[in-house]
Design a protein around this motif. Structure first.
Motif, PDB file in Angstrom:
ATOM      1  N   VAL A 261      40.461  28.906  43.320  1.00  0.00           N
ATOM      2  CA  VAL A 261      39.577  29.973  43.782  1.00  0.00           C
ATOM      3  C   VAL A 261      40.105  31.273  43.177  1.00  0.00           C
ATOM      4  O   VAL A 261      41.297  31.573  43.288  1.00  0.00           O
ATOM      5  N   TYR A 262      39.217  32.003  42.543  1.00  0.00           N
ATOM      6  CA  TYR A 262      39.603  33.241  41.870  1.00  0.00           C
ATOM      7  C   TYR A 262      39.161  34.436  42.711  1.00  0.00           C
ATOM      8  O   TYR A 262      38.011  34.504  43.160  1.00  0.00           O
ATOM      9  N   TYR A 263      40.085  35.380  42.875  1.00  0.00           N
ATOM     10  CA  TYR A 263      39.841  36.563  43.686  1.00  0.00           C
ATOM     11  C   TYR A 263      40.015  37.825  42.851  1.00  0.00           C
ATOM     12  O   TYR A 263      40.984  37.937  42.094  1.00  0.00           O
ATOM     13  N   CYS A 264      39.118  38.770  43.018  1.00  0.00           N
ATOM     14  CA  CYS A 264      39.355  40.074  42.425  1.00  0.00           C
ATOM     15  C   CYS A 264      39.952  40.992  43.491  1.00  0.00           C
ATOM     16  O   CYS A 264      39.796  40.742  44.693  1.00  0.00           O
ATOM     17  N   ALA A 265      40.622  42.014  43.026  1.00  0.00           N
ATOM     18  CA  ALA A 265      41.303  42.902  43.956  1.00  0.00           C
ATOM     19  C   ALA A 265      41.398  44.301  43.370  1.00  0.00           C
ATOM     20  O   ALA A 265      41.449  44.466  42.146  1.00  0.00           O
ATOM     21  N   VAL A 266      41.446  45.275  44.247  1.00  0.00           N
ATOM     22  CA  VAL A 266      41.582  46.678  43.858  1.00  0.00           C
ATOM     23  C   VAL A 266      42.999  47.134  44.149  1.00  0.00           C
ATOM     24  O   VAL A 266      43.488  46.987  45.278  1.00  0.00           O
ATOM     25  N   SER A 267      43.631  47.687  43.144  1.00  0.00           N
ATOM     26  CA  SER A 267      45.023  48.104  43.271  1.00  0.00           C
ATOM     27  C   SER A 267      45.147  49.431  44.017  1.00  0.00           C
ATOM     28  O   SER A 267      44.250  50.265  44.004  1.00  0.00           O
ATOM     29  N   ARG A 268      46.283  49.618  44.623  1.00  0.00           N
ATOM     30  CA  ARG A 268      46.592  50.899  45.259  1.00  0.00           C
ATOM     31  C   ARG A 268      47.086  51.920  44.244  1.00  0.00           C
ATOM     32  O   ARG A 268      47.288  53.095  44.579  1.00  0.00           O
ATOM     33  N   HIS A 269      47.271  51.503  42.992  1.00  0.00           N
ATOM     34  CA  HIS A 269      47.771  52.408  41.954  1.00  0.00           C
ATOM     35  C   HIS A 269      46.604  53.219  41.391  1.00  0.00           C
ATOM     36  O   HIS A 269      45.666  52.674  40.804  1.00  0.00           O
ATOM     37  N   LEU A 270      46.667  54.536  41.589  1.00  0.00           N
ATOM     38  CA  LEU A 270      45.619  55.448  41.137  1.00  0.00           C
ATOM     39  C   LEU A 270      46.086  56.215  39.908  1.00  0.00           C
ATOM     40  O   LEU A 270      47.217  56.721  39.881  1.00  0.00           O
ATOM     41  N   LEU A 271      45.213  56.311  38.926  1.00  0.00           N
ATOM     42  CA  LEU A 271      45.470  57.130  37.731  1.00  0.00           C
ATOM     43  C   LEU A 271      46.877  56.873  37.183  1.00  0.00           C
ATOM     44  O   LEU A 271      47.599  57.805  36.843  1.00  0.00           O
ATOM     45  N   SER A 272      47.231  55.620  37.104  1.00  0.00           N
ATOM     46  CA  SER A 272      48.584  55.230  36.728  1.00  0.00           C
ATOM     47  C   SER A 272      48.552  54.200  35.617  1.00  0.00           C
ATOM     48  O   SER A 272      47.574  53.481  35.435  1.00  0.00           O
ATOM     49  N   ILE A 273      49.674  54.141  34.887  1.00  0.00           N
ATOM     50  CA  ILE A 273      49.791  53.095  33.874  1.00  0.00           C
ATOM     51  C   ILE A 273      50.233  51.785  34.512  1.00  0.00           C
ATOM     52  O   ILE A 273      50.246  50.750  33.852  1.00  0.00           O
ATOM     53  N   VAL A 274      50.573  51.844  35.781  1.00  0.00           N
ATOM     54  CA  VAL A 274      51.021  50.639  36.479  1.00  0.00           C
ATOM     55  C   VAL A 274      49.831  49.745  36.776  1.00  0.00           C
ATOM     56  O   VAL A 274      48.839  50.200  37.359  1.00  0.00           O
ATOM     57  N   VAL A 275      49.936  48.504  36.411  1.00  0.00           N
ATOM     58  CA  VAL A 275      48.853  47.557  36.680  1.00  0.00           C
ATOM     59  C   VAL A 275      49.102  46.828  37.992  1.00  0.00           C
ATOM     60  O   VAL A 275      48.204  46.674  38.805  1.00  0.00           O
TER      61      VAL A 275
ATOM     62  N   GLN B   1      44.082  31.008  43.476  1.00  0.00           N
ATOM     63  CA  GLN B   1      44.819  30.172  44.415  1.00  0.00           C
ATOM     64  C   GLN B   1      44.297  28.740  44.333  1.00  0.00           C
ATOM     65  O   GLN B   1      43.124  28.482  44.621  1.00  0.00           O
ATOM     66  N   ALA B   2      45.171  27.856  43.920  1.00  0.00           N
ATOM     67  CA  ALA B   2      44.842  26.436  43.857  1.00  0.00           C
ATOM     68  C   ALA B   2      45.192  25.780  45.191  1.00  0.00           C
ATOM     69  O   ALA B   2      46.027  26.302  45.936  1.00  0.00           O
ATOM     70  N   PRO B   3      44.595  24.646  45.503  1.00  0.00           N
ATOM     71  CA  PRO B   3      44.883  23.972  46.764  1.00  0.00           C
ATOM     72  C   PRO B   3      46.371  23.687  46.929  1.00  0.00           C
ATOM     73  O   PRO B   3      47.012  23.157  46.021  1.00  0.00           O
ATOM     74  N   GLY B   4      46.904  24.071  48.067  1.00  0.00           N
ATOM     75  CA  GLY B   4      48.302  23.809  48.353  1.00  0.00           C
ATOM     76  C   GLY B   4      49.283  24.737  47.677  1.00  0.00           C
ATOM     77  O   GLY B   4      50.500  24.558  47.793  1.00  0.00           O
TER      78      GLY B   4
END
Length: 127
Positions: free
Chosen positions: A93-107, A39-42
């Protein structure tokens, strides 16, 4: 309590490299896809890169293709973002995140695909 802690941000000149790390604690995410946003400013938070639970499928936003590489170490419950050939427009600002997709090919490339977020790490690229 789930916690994601990013590190590795900083200030670099254009053309330089940085490697971001995101360590998860509180539970293991070996079955989850994971991703990086920025996320960049603004501006709104935008997808940068994602990786499937197994690490075999990756997906990148067009602006970073060929320059950024996402990887995942399930043994360490950690995801990385190697950023090369950095440009001033990568400043955010760089953020990491955990997906709700489990054992899936969906990213997943949208904010709604992700359940847990880190606090962010600043990346500044000067020209």
């Amino acid at each position: 309590q789930v916690q994601l802690v990013e590190s590795g941000g900083g200030s670099v000149q254009a053309g330089g490299s940085l490697r971001l790390s995101c360590a998860a604690s509180g539970r293991t995410f070996t079955r989850n896809a994971m991703g990086w946003f920025r996320q960049a400013p603004g501006k709104e938070r935008e997808f940068v890169a994602g990786i499937s639970w197994s690490g075999t499928i990756t997906y990148y936003a067009d602006p970073v293709k060929g320059r950024f590489t996402i990887s995942k170490d399930n043994a360490k419950n950690t995801v990385y973002l190697q950023m090369n050939s950095l440009k001033p427009e990568d400043t955010a600002v760089y953020y990491c995140a955990v997906s709700r997709h489990l054992l899936s090919i969906v990213v997943g490339t949208t904010l709604d695909d992700y359940d847990y977020w880190g606090q962010g790490t600043q990346v500044t690229v000067s020209s």
